[in-house]
Design a protein around this motif. Structure first.
Motif, PDB file in Angstrom:
ATOM      1  N   THR A 133       0.846  -1.191   0.000  1.00 25.40           N
ATOM      2  CA  THR A 133       0.000   0.000   0.000  1.00 25.40           C
ATOM      3  C   THR A 133       0.884   1.244   0.000  1.00 25.40           C
ATOM      4  OG1 THR A 133      -0.151  -0.068   2.407  1.00 25.40           O
ATOM      5  CG2 THR A 133      -1.937  -1.101   1.179  1.00 25.40           C
TER       6      THR A 133
ATOM      7  N   ALA B 298      -5.562   4.945  -5.585  1.00 25.07           N
ATOM      8  CA  ALA B 298      -5.116   3.827  -4.749  1.00 25.07           C
ATOM      9  C   ALA B 298      -4.629   4.321  -3.388  1.00 25.07           C
ATOM     10  CB  ALA B 298      -4.008   3.056  -5.456  1.00 25.07           C
TER      11      ALA B 298
ATOM     12  N   LYS C 138      -5.720   0.999  -1.456  1.00 19.22           N
ATOM     13  CA  LYS C 138      -5.677  -0.220  -2.262  1.00 19.22           C
ATOM     14  C   LYS C 138      -4.263  -0.788  -2.275  1.00 19.22           C
ATOM     15  CE  LYS C 138      -9.448   0.766  -5.423  1.00 19.22           C
ATOM     16  NZ  LYS C 138      -9.858   0.831  -6.810  1.00 19.22           N
TER      17      LYS C 138
ATOM     18  N   CYS D  71      -1.186  -2.160  -4.398  1.00 24.23           N
ATOM     19  CA  CYS D  71      -0.652  -1.957  -5.749  1.00 24.23           C
ATOM     20  C   CYS D  71       0.611  -2.787  -5.949  1.00 24.23           C
ATOM     21  CB  CYS D  71      -0.310  -0.490  -5.988  1.00 24.23           C
ATOM     22  SG  CYS D  71      -1.712   0.614  -6.012  1.00 24.23           S
TER      23      CYS D  71
ATOM     24  N   CYS E  26      -3.259  -2.008  -9.525  1.00 26.64           N
ATOM     25  CA  CYS E  26      -3.841  -1.840  -8.186  1.00 26.64           C
ATOM     26  C   CYS E  26      -5.151  -2.601  -8.068  1.00 26.64           C
ATOM     27  CB  CYS E  26      -4.082  -0.358  -7.886  1.00 26.64           C
ATOM     28  SG  CYS E  26      -2.577   0.637  -7.861  1.00 26.64           S
TER      29      CYS E  26
END
Length: 118
Positions: free
Chosen positions: A31, A87, A92, A94, A116
């Motif tokens: 992240t 993201a 999110k 990635c 992502c």
């Protein structure tokens, strides 16, 4: 004749091919914990003005101080910047593929590809 031709041309061709290859790519998955933008002085001619967003991730990438940066000459610059910002905002995960393809400009890792997901 063919053996001699290979002997004399094989090594120079191999050296040319090795000299034209880009740096090996690596990747990091995690992240985004730091999303950094620094436009620099746009009138200075400083290479930093060609750099877009720089990121640090968790887990930390094995790059200079954990930074990976997106350069404005990337064909998908706008799309990757948008994806990374979304993201970062949404926490999110990635996967970022990077290389060191700009050694004359900076020692920071250069973002090549991004994926992502939740």
């Amino acid at each position: 004749m063919n053996g001699k031709l290979f002997k004399y041309l094989g090594l120079p061709c191999a050296l040319i091919m090795l000299g034209n290859t880009s740096a090996l790519a690596d990747d990091v998955t995690g992240t985004i914990v730091d999303y950094h933008i620094n436009s620099g002085n746009l009138n200075s001619g400083n290479p930093i003005e060609q750099r877009g967003v720089c990121l640090q991730m968790n887990p930390t990438s094995p790059t200079v101080n954990g930074w990976v940066c997106l350069w404005k000459d990337n064909a998908s610059y706008k799309e990757i910047t948008d994806l990374l910002l979304e993201a970062y905002s949404s926490r999110k995960t990635c996967s970022i593929t990077y290389s060191y393809s700009k050694p004359s400009i900076t020692s920071l890792a250069v973002i090549d590809y991004v994926h992502c997901y939740n």
